[in-house]
Design a protein around this motif. Structure first.
Motif, PDB file in Angstrom:
ATOM      1  N   UNK A 188     -11.947 -45.461  18.426  1.00 27.33           N
ATOM      2  CA  UNK A 188     -11.782 -47.019  18.466  1.00 27.33           C
ATOM      3  C   UNK A 188     -10.312 -46.898  19.152  1.00 27.33           C
ATOM      4  N   UNK A 189      -9.465 -46.710  18.310  1.00 25.46           N
ATOM      5  CA  UNK A 189      -7.859 -46.414  18.504  1.00 25.46           C
ATOM      6  C   UNK A 189      -7.497 -46.053  20.009  1.00 25.46           C
ATOM      7  N   UNK A 190      -8.356 -44.708  20.500  1.00 30.04           N
ATOM      8  CA  UNK A 190      -8.105 -44.243  21.677  1.00 30.04           C
ATOM      9  C   UNK A 190      -8.550 -45.208  22.775  1.00 30.04           C
ATOM     10  N   UNK A 191      -9.636 -45.963  22.434  1.00 28.43           N
ATOM     11  CA  UNK A 191     -10.237 -46.810  23.444  1.00 28.43           C
ATOM     12  C   UNK A 191      -9.393 -48.044  23.705  1.00 28.43           C
ATOM     13  N   UNK A 192      -8.796 -48.598  22.537  1.00 28.01           N
ATOM     14  CA  UNK A 192      -7.804 -49.768  22.597  1.00 28.01           C
ATOM     15  C   UNK A 192      -6.726 -49.255  23.466  1.00 28.01           C
ATOM     16  N   UNK A 193      -6.094 -48.022  23.241  1.00 34.70           N
ATOM     17  CA  UNK A 193      -4.999 -47.560  24.166  1.00 34.70           C
ATOM     18  C   UNK A 193      -5.483 -47.370  25.544  1.00 34.70           C
ATOM     19  N   UNK A 194      -6.415 -47.117  25.829  1.00 33.90           N
ATOM     20  CA  UNK A 194      -6.842 -46.967  27.469  1.00 33.90           C
ATOM     21  C   UNK A 194      -6.924 -48.224  27.884  1.00 33.90           C
ATOM     22  N   UNK A 246     -18.685 -31.856  10.939  1.00 32.56           N
ATOM     23  CA  UNK A 246     -19.005 -32.770   9.926  1.00 32.56           C
ATOM     24  C   UNK A 246     -18.503 -34.165  10.626  1.00 32.56           C
ATOM     25  N   UNK A 247     -19.557 -35.097  10.639  1.00 31.89           N
ATOM     26  CA  UNK A 247     -19.319 -36.474  11.162  1.00 31.89           C
ATOM     27  C   UNK A 247     -18.752 -37.232  10.114  1.00 31.89           C
ATOM     28  N   UNK A 248     -17.711 -38.043  10.285  1.00 29.15           N
ATOM     29  CA  UNK A 248     -17.196 -38.818   9.343  1.00 29.15           C
ATOM     30  C   UNK A 248     -16.827 -40.430   9.911  1.00 29.15           C
ATOM     31  N   UNK A 249     -16.521 -41.233   9.190  1.00 26.06           N
ATOM     32  CA  UNK A 249     -15.964 -42.598   9.616  1.00 26.06           C
ATOM     33  C   UNK A 249     -14.762 -42.492  10.371  1.00 26.06           C
ATOM     34  N   UNK A 250     -13.886 -41.401  10.090  1.00 28.75           N
ATOM     35  CA  UNK A 250     -12.632 -41.129  10.786  1.00 28.75           C
ATOM     36  C   UNK A 250     -12.773 -40.882  12.232  1.00 28.75           C
ATOM     37  N   UNK A 251     -13.867 -40.225  12.418  1.00 24.58           N
ATOM     38  CA  UNK A 251     -13.936 -40.064  13.965  1.00 24.58           C
ATOM     39  C   UNK A 251     -14.180 -41.531  14.770  1.00 24.58           C
ATOM     40  N   UNK A 252     -15.045 -42.603  14.272  1.00 26.82           N
ATOM     41  CA  UNK A 252     -14.964 -43.677  14.844  1.00 26.82           C
ATOM     42  C   UNK A 252     -13.822 -44.518  14.823  1.00 26.82           C
ATOM     43  N   UNK A 253     -12.940 -44.571  13.942  1.00 24.89           N
ATOM     44  CA  UNK A 253     -11.693 -45.223  13.849  1.00 24.89           C
ATOM     45  C   UNK A 253     -10.901 -44.412  14.783  1.00 24.89           C
ATOM     46  N   UNK A 254     -10.770 -43.173  15.036  1.00 27.95           N
ATOM     47  CA  UNK A 254      -9.830 -42.500  15.925  1.00 27.95           C
ATOM     48  C   UNK A 254     -10.318 -42.773  17.333  1.00 27.95           C
ATOM     49  N   UNK A 295      -2.300 -44.355  13.508  1.00 27.05           N
ATOM     50  CA  UNK A 295      -3.568 -44.522  12.625  1.00 27.05           C
ATOM     51  C   UNK A 295      -3.175 -43.230  11.804  1.00 27.05           C
ATOM     52  N   UNK A 296      -3.010 -43.594  10.383  1.00 28.41           N
ATOM     53  CA  UNK A 296      -2.752 -42.445   9.488  1.00 28.41           C
ATOM     54  C   UNK A 296      -3.577 -42.519   8.536  1.00 28.41           C
ATOM     55  N   UNK A 297      -4.144 -41.321   8.223  1.00 26.56           N
ATOM     56  CA  UNK A 297      -5.474 -41.425   7.372  1.00 26.56           C
ATOM     57  C   UNK A 297      -5.268 -40.189   6.378  1.00 26.56           C
ATOM     58  N   UNK A 298      -4.579 -40.378   5.010  1.00 25.23           N
ATOM     59  CA  UNK A 298      -4.522 -39.571   4.019  1.00 25.23           C
ATOM     60  C   UNK A 298      -5.687 -38.755   3.270  1.00 25.23           C
ATOM     61  N   UNK A 299      -5.742 -37.801   3.153  1.00 25.03           N
ATOM     62  CA  UNK A 299      -7.044 -37.081   2.584  1.00 25.03           C
ATOM     63  C   UNK A 299      -7.492 -37.832   1.424  1.00 25.03           C
ATOM     64  N   UNK A 300      -6.704 -38.400   0.553  1.00 30.89           N
ATOM     65  CA  UNK A 300      -7.133 -39.064  -0.743  1.00 30.89           C
ATOM     66  C   UNK A 300      -6.426 -40.508  -0.576  1.00 30.89           C
ATOM     67  N   UNK A 301      -7.197 -41.496  -0.721  1.00 32.04           N
ATOM     68  CA  UNK A 301      -6.874 -42.764  -0.623  1.00 32.04           C
ATOM     69  C   UNK A 301      -5.678 -43.255  -1.756  1.00 32.04           C
ATOM     70  N   UNK A 302      -4.833 -43.892  -1.351  1.00 36.99           N
ATOM     71  CA  UNK A 302      -3.865 -44.180  -2.115  1.00 36.99           C
ATOM     72  C   UNK A 302      -3.466 -45.822  -1.559  1.00 36.99           C
ATOM     73  N   UNK A 303      -3.671 -46.705  -2.440  1.00 35.98           N
ATOM     74  CA  UNK A 303      -3.222 -48.123  -1.899  1.00 35.98           C
ATOM     75  C   UNK A 303      -1.771 -48.328  -1.698  1.00 35.98           C
TER      76      UNK A 303
END
Length: 288
Positions: free
Chosen positions: A11-17, A1-9, A212-220
Motif C-alpha cells: 500500500x505504501x509503495x502504491x501511494x508513492x508511485x 509466510x504471508x502477513x499483514x505487513x506485506x499488504x501495508x508495505x 513505514x516502521x514495523x517492530x517485531x514486537x508491538x510497543x505503543x
C-alpha cells in the motif's frame, strides 16, 4: 509466510508511485527475512512496468552479488507466463483509457544481462552495489535496499563506525540523488533494518521522511509507530507464524542471539532501546 505487513508495505509503495507521498521518498524499516527485498526490489518495479514500461529503475544494494541476484529474480518474474498474462490485461486497460504506450513489450536481446536489462519500450532496470560508480546513469525510480552492511557497525572504534555511516548518508544525499531524471519528483525507496542511531534510516527519520516502521514486537511507546499497524497488545508479534515466541526469545539472548542492542536495532527498529540498555528500568529497585 504471508502477513499483514506485506499488504501495508505494498500500500505504501502504491501511494508513492501515485505521487501521494510528500517528498516522493519513503523509508521502510522492517526486521530481516520479512520479504523486504522481494517486495521492493523485485515485485514493485515489475508492477511499475505494467503501467509505465518506459521507466528507468535503479536498484542499489549493499553488495554487487545481492544487486545482481535481485535483478535476475525480477527478470524471471517478467518472463513468467503469469506476468505476461497480467501485462496483456494492463495494456488493454491503458488502451481503453488512452493512457501510456498501450502496447505489449518484451525484453530486448541486446540489453538482457545480469546487471542490466531493457525492454522494447525503453524501460531499463540496472543493479549497482552501494559503492559503485553511478556517473552517466539516470532513472525514474530508485530502490535502495540495506545499503549499509551489518559489519559496518560491528568493527572498529565508535569514530570509525560513525565515519562509515556518515559516508553512506552522504552518498545517498549527494550522489544517488543526482541521478534522478526529474529531481525532487521521481520516487525513491529506502528499505532496511536499523543498525545504529546514525545510520541512513536515522538521518531520514530525523528530517521527517515518510516512513513505514514495523517492530517485531508491538510497543505503543515506539516513537515511529505506524498508524495502520493493526496490533493492539504490548509484545504482540509481527509475524508469529514465521517468528514464534520461542524464536524471538532466543534472539534476545546475549549468547547465541543478537543481544539487547542488536535485537532492539534489527528487530525493534530502535538502535537505542526504550528505557535504556545498560540500566533498563525494569532492573531498578527502590531503596528507602
Amino acid at each position: 509466510v504471508r502477513g499483514w505487513h506485506v499488504d501495508l508495505v505494498c500500500f505504501a509503495l502504491e501511494q508513492l508511485a501515485y505521487g501521494r507521498v510528500q517528498g516522493h521518498e519513503i523509508l521502510i524499516n522492517i526486521p530481516p527475512r520479512m520479504l523486504k527485498s522481494i517486495l521492493v526490489n523485485i515485485l514493485f518495479p515489475s508492477w511499475v512496468w505494467l503501467w509505465s514500461p518506459w521507466a528507468h529503475v535503479m536498484g542499489v544494494s549493499g553488495s554487487e552479488n545481492i544487486a545482481i541476484r535481485d535483478n535476475g529474480k525480477m527478470r524471471r518474474v517478467l518472463l513468467s507466463s503469469r506476468y505476461q498474462k497480467v501485462m496483456r490485461t494492463a495494456v488493454q486497460i491503458l488502451r481503453e483509457h488512452g493512457k501510456g504506450p498501450g502496447e505489449e513489450w518484451e525484453l530486448t536481446k541486446d540489453q538482457n544481462q545480469k546487471q542490466r536489462f531493457q525492454n522494447t519500450l525503453g524501460g531499463v532496470r540496472f543493479a549497482l552495489a552501494a559503492g559503485s560508480k553511478v556517473t552517466g546513469e539516470g532513472m525514474h525510480l530508485q530502490l535502495v535496499d540495506d545499503m549499509t552492511d551489518a559489519k559496518a557497525v560491528a568493527e572498529g572504534s565508535q569514530e570509525q563506525v560513525a565515519a562509515r555511516l556518515a559516508k553512506d548518508v552522504e552518498r545517498y544525499d549527494n550522489v544517488l540523488s543526482t541521478r534522478m531524471n526529474n529531481p525532487g519528483r521521481n520516487p525513491r525507496v529506502v528499505i532496511m533494518q536499523r543498525l545504529h542511531e546514525a545510520d541512513l534510516a536515522g538521518a531520514m527519520l530525523a528530517r521527517g521522511v515518510a516512513n513505514v516502521v514495523l517492530p517485531m514486537e508491538y510497543d505503543p511507546k515506539h516513537p515511529y509507530l505506524h498508524p495502520l499497524d493493526p496490533r493492539k497488545e504490548m509484545g504482540e508479534l509481527l509475524l508469529p507464524g514465521h517468528y514464534p515466541p520461542d524464536v524471538v526469545a532466543r534472539m534476545k539472548q546475549e549468547e547465541g542471539g543478537l543481544g539487547l542492542y542488536g535485537y532492539s536495532a534489527q528487530m525493534q527498529q530502535l538502535p537505542a532501546p526504550i528505557g535504556g540498555g545498560m540500566f533498563p528500568r525494569e532492573k531498578w529497585s527502590l531503596y528507602m
